[in-house]
Design an enzyme around this catalytic site. Sequence first.
Site, PDB file in Angstrom:
ATOM      1  N   ASP A 189      59.865  51.412  23.582  1.00 29.34           N
ATOM      2  CA  ASP A 189      60.768  50.475  24.251  1.00 29.34           C
ATOM      3  C   ASP A 189      60.455  50.471  25.745  1.00 29.34           C
ATOM      4  OD1 ASP A 189      62.800  49.004  25.401  1.00 29.34           O
ATOM      5  OD2 ASP A 189      64.360  49.825  24.113  1.00 29.34           O
ATOM      6  N   HIS A 194      65.082  50.516  32.065  1.00 22.80           N
ATOM      7  CA  HIS A 194      65.296  51.943  31.847  1.00 22.80           C
ATOM      8  C   HIS A 194      64.421  52.829  32.729  1.00 22.80           C
ATOM      9  CE1 HIS A 194      67.671  50.658  28.466  1.00 22.80           C
ATOM     10  NE2 HIS A 194      66.638  50.009  27.971  1.00 22.80           N
ATOM     11  N   ILE A 209      69.274  52.791  33.396  1.00 17.32           N
ATOM     12  CA  ILE A 209      70.186  53.321  32.392  1.00 17.32           C
ATOM     13  C   ILE A 209      69.400  53.877  31.210  1.00 17.32           C
ATOM     14  CG2 ILE A 209      72.035  51.747  33.064  1.00 17.32           C
ATOM     15  CD1 ILE A 209      71.361  50.038  30.614  1.00 17.32           C
ATOM     16  N   GLY A 212      70.033  52.372  24.934  1.00 20.66           N
ATOM     17  CA  GLY A 212      71.132  52.470  23.992  1.00 20.66           C
ATOM     18  C   GLY A 212      70.736  53.199  22.726  1.00 20.66           C
TER      19      GLY A 212
END
Length: 286
Positions: A189, A194, A209, A212
């Site tokens: 990903d 991120h 962040i 998820g």
Amino acid sequence: MPLDYKLIKNWAFNDVEQTYTEKDVMLYALGIGLGHNPLDAKQLDFVYEKNLKVFPTIGSVLAFQGFWMRDPRAGITWVKLVHGEQRMRFHKPFSPSATVRGKIRVTHVVDKGADKGAIVVVERDIYDASDNSVLVTVQQTTFLRADGGFGVSDPAPEPLPKVPERAPDHICTLPTLPQAALLYRLNGDINPLHVDPEVADKAGFPKPILHGLCTYGVAAHAVLKTFCDYDPARLSRFDVRFSAPVYPGETIVVEMWKGEGSVVHFQAKVAERDVLVLSNGAAEVK
């Protein structure tokens, strides 16, 4: 320009074939925090080739269709999208190494309104290429915060259940590393949200962040530890809604309730900010 419903609903995906190795299995487990205590023999089984087990939510990163929403043809404001929900059905345990094939389709395109955004649900069946058996079904819901108002919509998927309104039956607290996002992104990903502070700032976050799906894996770790004695074959379903971002280095507190039959309800908070980050969680354990 409004989102083109027909274009997104009928987006053509090629089948994705991927060969993964024991190294990939261990990298995924390390990325979601397994092995934090290297003296814990049950965690070690996921990160050491001696008695290697495959953590079941690895299906979330295998035979992945890539960051297709960044394709200019899609017309999606990709910098504003967030992962809304993740649902997985586990049909058969993963081997420590194998070749798998993913068949991918868009199942839902939901217009929530010009001021509320849109939802796109992508479903992926992952097959063992050696015998064509289905290993896992992955359903990923993406919230397009800036792309609602196109006027055509599928019905929304059935909502996930709320957790019980009582004290949790079990609580499992698990840490994340400050470099957790840098490690987890090696599973494939590569969304710069991120890792790149400038991209995070443009998206409205003070810093990059955590993925998820990394938080999702941490919560699955809590359920597998608490209810399955670290046996991957005992987890048959794992669904959750992403409620707020986690920042790398924060501590995730997973609250769990035993439901009817084989159902486990759960949610997760970050200890440092007392913010609910995962909600409406529902798992099934054998």
